[in-house]
Write an enzyme that holds these catalytic residues in place. Structure first.
Site, PDB file in Angstrom:
ATOM      1  CG  HIS A  63      -1.971   1.038   1.215  1.00  0.00           C
ATOM      2  ND1 HIS A  63      -3.215   0.850   1.778  1.00  0.00           N
ATOM      3  CD2 HIS A  63      -1.980   2.292   0.711  1.00  0.00           C
ATOM      4  CE1 HIS A  63      -3.934   1.949   1.622  1.00  0.00           C
ATOM      5  NE2 HIS A  63      -3.198   2.845   0.979  1.00  0.00           N
ATOM      6  CG  HIS A  65      -0.884   6.733  -1.890  1.00  0.00           C
ATOM      7  ND1 HIS A  65      -2.082   6.655  -2.562  1.00  0.00           N
ATOM      8  CD2 HIS A  65      -1.111   6.204  -0.666  1.00  0.00           C
ATOM      9  CE1 HIS A  65      -3.009   6.119  -1.769  1.00  0.00           C
ATOM     10  NE2 HIS A  65      -2.433   5.835  -0.608  1.00  0.00           N
ATOM     11  CG  PHE A  66       5.359   5.048  -5.816  1.00  0.00           C
ATOM     12  CD1 PHE A  66       5.534   5.305  -4.462  1.00  0.00           C
ATOM     13  CD2 PHE A  66       6.054   3.990  -6.383  1.00  0.00           C
ATOM     14  CE1 PHE A  66       6.373   4.515  -3.682  1.00  0.00           C
ATOM     15  CE2 PHE A  66       6.907   3.202  -5.608  1.00  0.00           C
ATOM     16  CZ  PHE A  66       7.063   3.457  -4.261  1.00  0.00           C
ATOM     17  NE  ARG A  67       0.922  11.197  -3.166  1.00  0.00           N
ATOM     18  CZ  ARG A  67      -0.148  10.925  -2.423  1.00  0.00           C
ATOM     19  NH1 ARG A  67      -1.253  10.444  -2.974  1.00  0.00           N
ATOM     20  NH2 ARG A  67      -0.130  11.111  -1.121  1.00  0.00           N
ATOM     21  CG  ASN A  97      -4.782   7.910  -4.513  1.00  0.00           C
ATOM     22  OD1 ASN A  97      -3.775   7.231  -4.702  1.00  0.00           O
ATOM     23  ND2 ASN A  97      -4.945   8.620  -3.410  1.00  0.00           N
ATOM     24  CG  ASP A 156      -6.073   3.743  -0.495  1.00  0.00           C
ATOM     25  OD1 ASP A 156      -6.602   3.519   0.587  1.00  0.00           O
ATOM     26  OD2 ASP A 156      -5.053   4.451  -0.628  1.00  0.00           O
ATOM     27  CG  ASP A 309      -1.910   4.868   3.412  1.00  0.00           C
ATOM     28  OD1 ASP A 309      -1.774   5.096   2.188  1.00  0.00           O
ATOM     29  OD2 ASP A 309      -2.887   5.281   4.068  1.00  0.00           O
ATOM     30  CG  HIS A 313       0.594  14.921   0.806  1.00  0.00           C
ATOM     31  ND1 HIS A 313      -0.236  14.887  -0.283  1.00  0.00           N
ATOM     32  CD2 HIS A 313       0.081  14.023   1.688  1.00  0.00           C
ATOM     33  CE1 HIS A 313      -1.214  14.020  -0.073  1.00  0.00           C
ATOM     34  NE2 HIS A 313      -1.042  13.475   1.118  1.00  0.00           N
ATOM     35  N   GLY A 328      -1.767  12.360   5.093  1.00  0.00           N
ATOM     36  CA  GLY A 328      -0.783  11.365   4.686  1.00  0.00           C
ATOM     37  C   GLY A 328       0.567  11.531   5.339  1.00  0.00           C
TER      38      GLY A 328
HETATM   39  O1  DOR Z   1      -3.731   9.738   4.568  1.00  0.00           O
HETATM   40  C1  DOR Z   1      -4.044   9.292   3.460  1.00  0.00           C
HETATM   41  N1  DOR Z   1      -3.405   9.688   2.351  1.00  0.00           N
HETATM   42  N2  DOR Z   1      -5.074   8.449   3.388  1.00  0.00           N
HETATM   43  C2  DOR Z   1      -5.586   8.060   2.202  1.00  0.00           C
HETATM   44  O2  DOR Z   1      -6.512   7.289   2.200  1.00  0.00           O
HETATM   45  C3  DOR Z   1      -5.041   8.585   0.940  1.00  0.00           C
HETATM   46  C4  DOR Z   1      -3.648   9.040   1.104  1.00  0.00           C
HETATM   47  C5  DOR Z   1      -3.164   9.895  -0.024  1.00  0.00           C
HETATM   48  O3  DOR Z   1      -3.383   9.543  -1.190  1.00  0.00           O
HETATM   49  O4  DOR Z   1      -2.509  10.904   0.249  1.00  0.00           O
HETATM   50 ZN    ZN Z   2      -3.603   4.796   0.820  1.00  0.00          ZN
END
Ligand code: DOR
Ligand code: ZN
Length: 429
Positions: A63, A65-67, A97, A156, A309, A313, A328
């Site tokens: 899990h 997030h590589f954006r 996402n 997600d 997760d 950012h 995040g």
């Molecule tokens: O804290 C989070 N950041 N929760 C999520 O479900 C999404 C994630 C994000 O994409 O930044």
């Molecule tokens: Zn996530």
């Protein structure tokens, strides 16, 4: 030919002892008891001294997030992979996402192509979206996503609020043998909430999110899992109630699995302090009772997986008022160091921890994994007691957003190997 010499090799449930591992042509060619000294020196290009270290199956974070595509200023696949390798991860699952959302084959192929092209060597297994545009209205083409390399499906970042759509998603995914990863959040209960509901939120004058915002969705999804018999995986479990619901469901034989993230067993909502946005995350950091329940869930097997997760950012999204800040934590470089504290705290054995960070995600995703002769060599070498201080400025990740900055941790990855290639070397560096 590479030889990893004299480490404590832990393949959970299979072996735990001092072995030498011989790697050639990307594969494990031999696992021999160190004491026999049976590895011939001929043809060895590198001896890796692993004495005092743990040699584990390559860690998997299912899990992250590589954006990319869309938010490359937060993280790219290249920077995410470099951070993952440094964190000890040989494989990761980036969530869909992005912009565009990974809801069709081209995005999936793009993600895998970028991972290959960046050359880091971390295996990137994308998660496809449940719904088109993650809008929760119509299902994405699961067959197309699977053919393009998706290993699971998830919206997600957003819940699948429509129960009927979630039911159909589970039925449809079952036909393709793909697990559905559920971000459990009942938005009407979240309302304007930005942190955990409770005394800290009240004191700060911030709107709270009750535990029930998560657990009612866990309840619904467990019921739908029972109805459909499809593989359901609950993402980022944060509450005691969710742990209890999953525990009871598993007892009944419901095919549900669950993950939590290091911040949920390390921190509580107190970490928000005076509006510290680095501790703003969704679901939010909860109470001490929840933190303890998560630890119990890890210890008794209710929670199968630890995944961080990783949610990088930019400062633009974090250095703002708490209400406006993005959710995040950039977690992939601190995950293992934090997780190792569970062993010191006697929550998990070392083998138990390694299972939750490698073999369990592989099982859920249907990926062959583990330290077997003839298998691809995906290996993480861990210095279990090596002290270090978290310094977000030095992260390979573009996301410096962490509530753990300045923490003194004990234990880290010193080498990551994927397909027989050293993709992170903290031994000679
Ligand atoms: O804290 C989070 N950041 N929760 C999520 O479900 C999404 C994630 C994000 O994409 O930044
Ligand atoms: Zn996530």
């Amino acid at each position: 030919m590479l030889v990893i010499k004299g480490g404590r090799v832990i393949d959970p449930g299979v072996r735990d002892g001092i072995y030498d591992i011989v790697i050639a042509d990307g594969k494990i060619r031999g696992i021999v008891e160190s004491a026999t000294g049976a590895v011939p020196a001929e043809g060895v290009s590198r001896w890796i001294d692993a004495s005092g270290k743990i040699v584990a199956p390559g860690l998997i974070d299912m899990h992250v997030h590589f954006r990319e595509p869309g938010y490359e200023y937060k993280e790219t696949i290249a920077t995410g992979c470099a951070a993952a390798a440094r964190g000890g991860f040989a494989a990761v699952c980036p969530m869909p996402n992005t912009d565009p959302v990974n809801d069709h084959a081209q995005v999936c192929e793009f993600v895998r192509g970028r991972a290959k092209a960046c050359g880091v060597g971390v295996k990137v297994w994308p998660v496809g979206a449940v719904s088109v545009g993650q809008a929760g209205k119509e299902l994405a083409e699961f067959g197309e996503l699977k053919a393009a390399g998706a290993v699971a499906l998830s919206d997600d970042g957003h819940p699948v609020s429509d129960g009927q759509l979630m039911r159909r998603a589970l039925e449809y995914a079952r036909g393709f043998g793909l697990p559905v990863i559920s971000h459990c959040e009942e938005l009407s209960l979240v309302g304007p909430g930005v942190m955990n509901e409770g005394a800290f939120a009240a004191r700060l004058g911030l709107a709270g999110i009750p535990n029930a915002a998560e657990s009612v969705m866990v309840c619904r999804d467990v019921a739908l899992c029972e109805l459909t018999g499809a593989a359901l995986h609950i993402a980022h479990v944060s509450t005691a109630e969710s742990v209890r619901i999953v525990r009871e469901a598993k007892k009944r034989g419901v095919p549900v699995t669950a993950e939590t993230a290091p911040h949920f067993f390390m921190l509580t909502d107190e970490a928000v302090g005076l509006y510290d946005t680095s501790a703003k995350v969704n679901p939010p950091l909860r109470s001490m009772a929840d933190r303890e329940a998560i630890r119990e869930g890890l210890a008794d097997g209710t929670i199968d997986v630890i995944a961080c997760d990783h949610a990088p950012h930019s400062v633009l999204e974090k250095e703002v008022e708490f209400d406006a800040a993005a959710n995040g934590i950039s977690g992939i470089e601190t995950s293992l160091g934090l997780c190792l504290s569970l062993v010191n705290d006697n929550v998990l054995s070392m083998a138990g921890l390694i299972d939750k960070m490698s073999m369990a995600p592989a099982r859920i995703l249907g990926k062959p994994w583990g330290l077997k002769e003839g298998s691809p060599a995906h290996i993480t070498i861990i210095a279990p007691d090596s002290p270090w201080v978290v310094n977000a400025k030095t992260f390979f990740s573009l996301g410096k957003n962490t509530p753990f900055d300045g923490w003194e941790l004990s234990g880290r990855a010193v080498m990551t190997i994927a397909d027989g290639r050293v993709i992170f070397d903290g031994l000679t560096a």
